[in-house]
Enzyme design. Sequence first.
Site, mmCIF file in Angstrom:
data_model
loop_
_atom_site.group_PDB
_atom_site.id
_atom_site.type_symbol
_atom_site.label_atom_id
_atom_site.label_comp_id
_atom_site.label_asym_id
_atom_site.label_seq_id
_atom_site.Cartn_x
_atom_site.Cartn_y
_atom_site.Cartn_z
ATOM 1 N N CYS A 16 -7.849 -2.834 -4.557
ATOM 2 C CA CYS A 16 -6.458 -2.138 -4.470
ATOM 3 C C CYS A 16 -5.454 -3.505 -4.447
ATOM 4 C CB CYS A 16 -6.127 -1.430 -3.206
ATOM 5 S SG CYS A 16 -6.033 0.338 -3.589
ATOM 6 N N CYS B 178 0.853 -1.152 0.086
ATOM 7 C CA CYS B 178 -0.181 0.048 -0.005
ATOM 8 C C CYS B 178 0.948 1.204 -0.068
ATOM 9 C CB CYS B 178 -0.979 -0.034 1.233
ATOM 10 S SG CYS B 178 -1.918 -1.467 1.601
ATOM 11 N N HIS C 142 1.054 4.977 -1.981
ATOM 12 C CA HIS C 142 0.698 5.997 -1.161
ATOM 13 C C HIS C 142 1.533 6.917 -0.367
ATOM 14 C CE1 HIS C 142 -3.426 5.416 -2.788
ATOM 15 N NE2 HIS C 142 -3.218 4.180 -2.535
ATOM 16 N N ARG D 43 -12.818 -1.265 -1.387
ATOM 17 C CA ARG D 43 -11.708 -0.359 -2.014
ATOM 18 C C ARG D 43 -10.376 -1.057 -1.673
ATOM 19 N NH1 ARG D 43 -9.507 0.659 -5.407
ATOM 20 N NH2 ARG D 43 -8.578 2.675 -6.142
#
Lengths: 140, 297
Positions: free
Chosen positions: B258, B211, B215, B254
């Site tokens: 992802c 992740c 991000h 979500r």
Amino acid sequence: MNILPKLSIALILMSSLLLPACSEQGADRSSEVDKRSDTDKNSNKEPATLAENALAQAWDNYNASEQAGFAWVNAKVALNTATWALSEGDFETAIAEANQANSLAESSLAQAAAAQNDWRKHFPKAPAKASSAPNVPEAN
Amino acid sequence: MFTLSALSNLSRPVSIIGGIIVFSYVAIISAPVFAEPTTPGPIVASPSADRQAIRAHYERRFPGIPVEAHKDGAYAIDKKAGEQWLELEDFPPYEIAVDEGEDLFNTPIGDGTYSDCFGDGAVKGQYPYFDEDRSEVVTLELAINDCRSKFGQPTLDYKGAEIVRLSAYIAFVSRDQIINVAEPSSQAALLAYNDGKRFYSSRRGQLNFACSSCHVQLAGNRLRAEKLSASVGHVTHFPVYRLKWQDVGSLHRRFARCNQQVGAEPFARQSPEYRNLEYFLTYISNGLPLNGPAIRK
């Protein structure tokens, strides 16, 4: 009198150069022998049995990767294709897809093993002042 | 020129030193074969240090953009997309879901109502939290199903529309509440928090992305036509109406998407993995206002 150091140095030098090469060659040769013996063994088996074995091995590795929380989508896709091909009697496709699934599952297991420590590198480092934080338990 | 014949003329001490050097060379080249894999020592930080670290990271990465602005996700860093988004907000497509959620909220469930569990519904700011008695993270969706169970009603499917609409309504009436997740203090809460942090930072899927790859490290860069948002603020606006989904969807939907996008098998919605991830993400977003539901591409 001077022959001893000369010989010992020459011996050490040669061994240092030859040892890694020999070990690699030996490893290559032994893996070739292993592969050949596997092929010999496999050639005696029915294609259906080979496909079933390949699929079982792929499932084992996939289940292990799922257990570790690192399963890959494409491994599952290949497993499903292999299962379908096996049910259709297309053993060649079943074996190819099962081997593909197995390879992907092995890679995902390697990823899971690497993540054991590497995950820490992917989070911003705490400010210097906060580094003396109390011990915090970590999930296994 | 250095030759073997030259070596033969060396004195004994020199040859011994030479032997040691060659032995060291052999030892060095063969070391990787025998060495155990090295494991770095534990690098752990308290949750508050994590929060400071990630906020400092975004302050450095996006100078001039206050951390609180990331409540709007990528629109905080993509001005043109932000303008389009604001125009969409004039007639927000999530309104229908909010209205349906309100109807559901006011519909009796067995002998009770959702109001018996959530009052007027403005409770999103209280979730998620770590329940010490249950020793697990409780999210809003989990609490909705707990409420139903309390009144003898079957639990809702986490993939179903009903629970998303209920949470859309609750998010709507909870707007502007400030996220204030209590700092995990017990061992069990810290384990859950660190599990979420670890999930967030672990590379997974065939594309080998964590992740944090998108991000944190790549935040602000483009992935195709879209700018990658900062993780601080990810949780403020869910559930969201996603144009791609043509529907309102949950945060865990979500997460799953992802995971799939990087080639990883997703976890079930409201699984412990995703609840711990939500706990971690919400904690690091402490101080930001809730502004859900929202619209996203």
